[in-house]
Write a protein that holds these residues in place. Structure first.
Motif, PDB file in Angstrom:
ATOM      1  N   UNK A  92       0.884  -1.218  -0.263  1.00  0.00           N
ATOM      2  CA  UNK A  92       0.006   0.286   0.132  1.00  0.00           C
ATOM      3  C   UNK A  92       0.983   1.212   0.037  1.00  0.00           C
ATOM      4  N   UNK A  93       1.765   1.270   0.880  1.00  0.00           N
ATOM      5  CA  UNK A  93       2.848   2.350   0.883  1.00  0.00           C
ATOM      6  C   UNK A  93       3.582   2.898  -0.507  1.00  0.00           C
ATOM      7  N   UNK A  94       3.943   1.647  -1.172  1.00  0.00           N
ATOM      8  CA  UNK A  94       4.428   1.724  -2.525  1.00  0.00           C
ATOM      9  C   UNK A  94       3.313   2.041  -3.491  1.00  0.00           C
ATOM     10  N   UNK A  95       2.294   1.729  -3.442  1.00  0.00           N
ATOM     11  CA  UNK A  95       1.139   2.135  -4.282  1.00  0.00           C
ATOM     12  C   UNK A  95       0.932   3.805  -4.034  1.00  0.00           C
ATOM     13  N   UNK A 119       1.488   9.607  -5.829  1.00  0.00           N
ATOM     14  CA  UNK A 119       1.959  10.704  -5.432  1.00  0.00           C
ATOM     15  C   UNK A 119       2.914  11.536  -6.496  1.00  0.00           C
ATOM     16  N   UNK A 120       3.616  10.642  -7.324  1.00  0.00           N
ATOM     17  CA  UNK A 120       4.320  11.017  -8.375  1.00  0.00           C
ATOM     18  C   UNK A 120       3.713  11.309  -9.608  1.00  0.00           C
ATOM     19  N   UNK A 121       2.555  11.000  -9.702  1.00  0.00           N
ATOM     20  CA  UNK A 121       1.654  11.206 -10.880  1.00  0.00           C
ATOM     21  C   UNK A 121       1.400  12.914 -11.272  1.00  0.00           C
ATOM     22  N   UNK A 122       1.502  13.173 -12.554  1.00  0.00           N
ATOM     23  CA  UNK A 122       1.005  14.338 -12.605  1.00  0.00           C
ATOM     24  C   UNK A 122      -0.435  14.642 -12.589  1.00  0.00           C
ATOM     25  N   UNK A 123      -1.162  15.878 -12.422  1.00  0.00           N
ATOM     26  CA  UNK A 123      -2.436  16.078 -12.333  1.00  0.00           C
ATOM     27  C   UNK A 123      -3.139  15.294 -13.473  1.00  0.00           C
ATOM     28  N   UNK A 124      -2.680  15.352 -14.403  1.00  0.00           N
ATOM     29  CA  UNK A 124      -3.445  15.061 -15.883  1.00  0.00           C
ATOM     30  C   UNK A 124      -3.542  13.269 -15.600  1.00  0.00           C
TER      31      UNK A 124
END
Length: 67
Positions: free
Chosen positions: A36-39, A44-49
């Motif tokens: 879950x922490x990895x997910x 968190x690293x994704x762009x808003x799009x």
């Protein structure tokens, strides 16, 4: 983190999933916190799009379970 168990229980109650293998959802319980922490880190690293695409895809998937 409890979503995995909730989803697994709901799927098992659905007649469309009788005798369906749930290996992905039922295994790795001992590592669930790490998974879950990895997910969360990946989200968190994704762009808003990208996050919007993930959310829209998730909504479409979950709508299939409400039928």
């Amino acid at each position: 983190m409890l979503g995995n168990k909730l989803i697994l229980n709901k799927l098992k109650q659905n007649q469309g999933f009788v005798n369906f293998p749930f290996a992905y959802l039922s295994q790795h319980q001992e590592n669930l916190s790490e998974i879950w922490k990895s997910f969360q880190q990946k989200i968190d690293q994704l762009t808003p799009e990208q996050l919007d695409q993930v959310i829209n895809g998730s909504k479409q998937e979950y709508s299939l379970f409400s039928i």
